[in-house]
Design an enzyme around this catalytic site. Sequence first.
Site, PDB file in Angstrom:
ATOM      1  N   SER A 254       0.843  -1.188   0.000  1.00  0.00           N
ATOM      2  CA  SER A 254       0.000   0.000   0.000  1.00  0.00           C
ATOM      3  C   SER A 254       0.882   1.242   0.000  1.00  0.00           C
ATOM      4  O   SER A 254       2.109   1.145   0.070  1.00  0.00           O
ATOM      5  CB  SER A 254      -0.905   0.005   1.228  1.00  0.00           C
ATOM      6  OG  SER A 254      -0.098   0.224   2.366  1.00  0.00           O
ATOM      7  N   LYS A 255       0.222   2.388  -0.072  1.00  0.00           N
ATOM      8  CA  LYS A 255       0.942   3.662  -0.206  1.00  0.00           C
ATOM      9  C   LYS A 255       2.035   3.840   0.845  1.00  0.00           C
ATOM     10  O   LYS A 255       3.057   4.454   0.568  1.00  0.00           O
ATOM     11  CB  LYS A 255      -0.043   4.824  -0.119  1.00  0.00           C
ATOM     12  CG  LYS A 255      -0.774   5.015  -1.428  1.00  0.00           C
ATOM     13  CD  LYS A 255      -1.398   6.381  -1.516  1.00  0.00           C
ATOM     14  CE  LYS A 255      -2.223   6.485  -2.783  1.00  0.00           C
ATOM     15  NZ  LYS A 255      -3.612   6.777  -2.569  1.00  0.00           N
ATOM     16  N   ARG A 256       1.783   3.296   2.046  1.00  0.00           N
ATOM     17  CA  ARG A 256       2.803   3.544   3.071  1.00  0.00           C
ATOM     18  C   ARG A 256       4.113   2.809   2.764  1.00  0.00           C
ATOM     19  O   ARG A 256       5.146   3.073   3.366  1.00  0.00           O
ATOM     20  CB  ARG A 256       2.278   3.215   4.463  1.00  0.00           C
ATOM     21  CG  ARG A 256       2.069   1.786   4.712  1.00  0.00           C
ATOM     22  CD  ARG A 256       1.252   1.510   5.955  1.00  0.00           C
ATOM     23  NE  ARG A 256       0.816   0.142   5.903  1.00  0.00           N
ATOM     24  CZ  ARG A 256       1.562  -0.873   6.276  1.00  0.00           C
ATOM     25  NH1 ARG A 256       2.768  -0.654   6.770  1.00  0.00           N
ATOM     26  NH2 ARG A 256       1.121  -2.104   6.167  1.00  0.00           N
TER      27      ARG A 256
END
Length: 484
Positions: A254-256
């Site tokens: 995911s984006k993180r």
Amino acid sequence: MMSRKYRVRFAPSPTGDLHVGNARTALFNWLFAKHYGGRFILRIEDTDQERTSRIFERNLLEDLKWLSLYWDEGPEKGGEFGPYHQIERLPLYSTYLKKLIADERVYPCYCTEEELEAERLTLLSMKMMPRYMGECRNLTDSERKSLETKGRNAAFRFKVKPGSIEFDDLIRGSMKFEGEAIGDFIIVRSNGIPSYNFAVVIDDHLMEITHVIRGEDHLSNTAIQILLYGALGFTPPSFAHHSLILGRDRSKLSKRHGSVSVREFRKKGILPKALLNYLSLLGGSLGEGKEFASLDEIIDMFSLERAGKSGAIFDESKLKWLNAMYIRDCDVETLIELLTPFLKKAGYDPDLLDHTWLHQVVDAVKDNIVTLNEISGYIDMFVDEKYHVSREAAEILRGNTVAEILKALHEVLTQSEISRKNFYSTLIHSVREKTGLKAKSILMPLRAAVTGRTSGPELEKIFSILGKESILKRLEQARQFMEM
Ligand code: GLU
């Protein structure tokens, strides 16, 4: 007898930029179609009008094309199984809803969001799995009427029978789910919009999809969909659920974890071929240890079972390594085309530049750039107005033999006529003769003075692109710098 052609589909919901995980699903479907000579269909799942947007859809189509995952049927392309946007298929869903109502396989549900939330919380507090407990399943006609006169709109729920739901997954083998755990699920919401599971079953059936290939996060949906196939009297397609792409900590990418969308990688200057290659090999899809393959090879070797088994950890540095290989192997003219948007962004319009010069520069730097956006830093090196001395280079220029070396180079350049052909070797030879120093000791000071940096493309290529005038100008500046 003619064998039935395989038909697969990629069915994204355009609610954001194309995630590399979804791109991998698209790729697997596309590879499967290419491998078996089947058809690859693109269907846009846009029934959630609040979350989907035309811009995301436009970007999505652009990203798929950029990856050269062209579809045989779908938006822009058409096909005999259209429309290919779910929002244009609402009448079809309502026909099948009527059939299920007539067959008493579904019932109207009048529960409000608040009531459902309260039920969910109660079940959770009793340590029971939250699911719909069938509040509206056995309402009488008059109870229904009275709720309707109170202004409640009905959603439609499917009656789930107790018992297990089994299917064979082409990647994961035999799968089993329990009906009791599912609870009666909504197939059409109170606003008349079909749920994902309902729409997808009707579409996959009507579009004659033979294989549904998607991420393993859809496994429990498949159990629900199998119930619907049964109730509608449709034969289910074959299912294959591939593993998801994970971040370094083994949680879903995911984006993180950093960049995750195809668009972001494109902006950074990852080549589409490198990304395709990377996504194909991720998780050992091409067999252990195989890391580099042409698209034809990938199509040829593609196997669903191998592609989708183990969780694949996304490693951006490996993608970059692969990208650097693709850049290195790319012919200069193709590379110039790929670099054009990046050159423009860096303030260089390739149409206004001397093409021979640009060709030489790109040829000189292609072994050094890892992503296309790095071109900006490298092209500046060849433009006199952009000349500046880095801290590391300044350090080198303070060395005690540097003045002597630069003076020698200046002399050779100004006192003799050097042929373009042996330009570099003649210069190096003369500087060595004049200074009595070894090549090793003169190369770094020359690089630092002429390019203002301590690393970069081969000095020979740099010298021949720059030529006498430019080198002299730079020596002048480097010398001033030394005096500072
Ligand atoms: N619209 C769904 C998604 O993007 C499609 C899932 C499927 O392939 O059925 O996850």
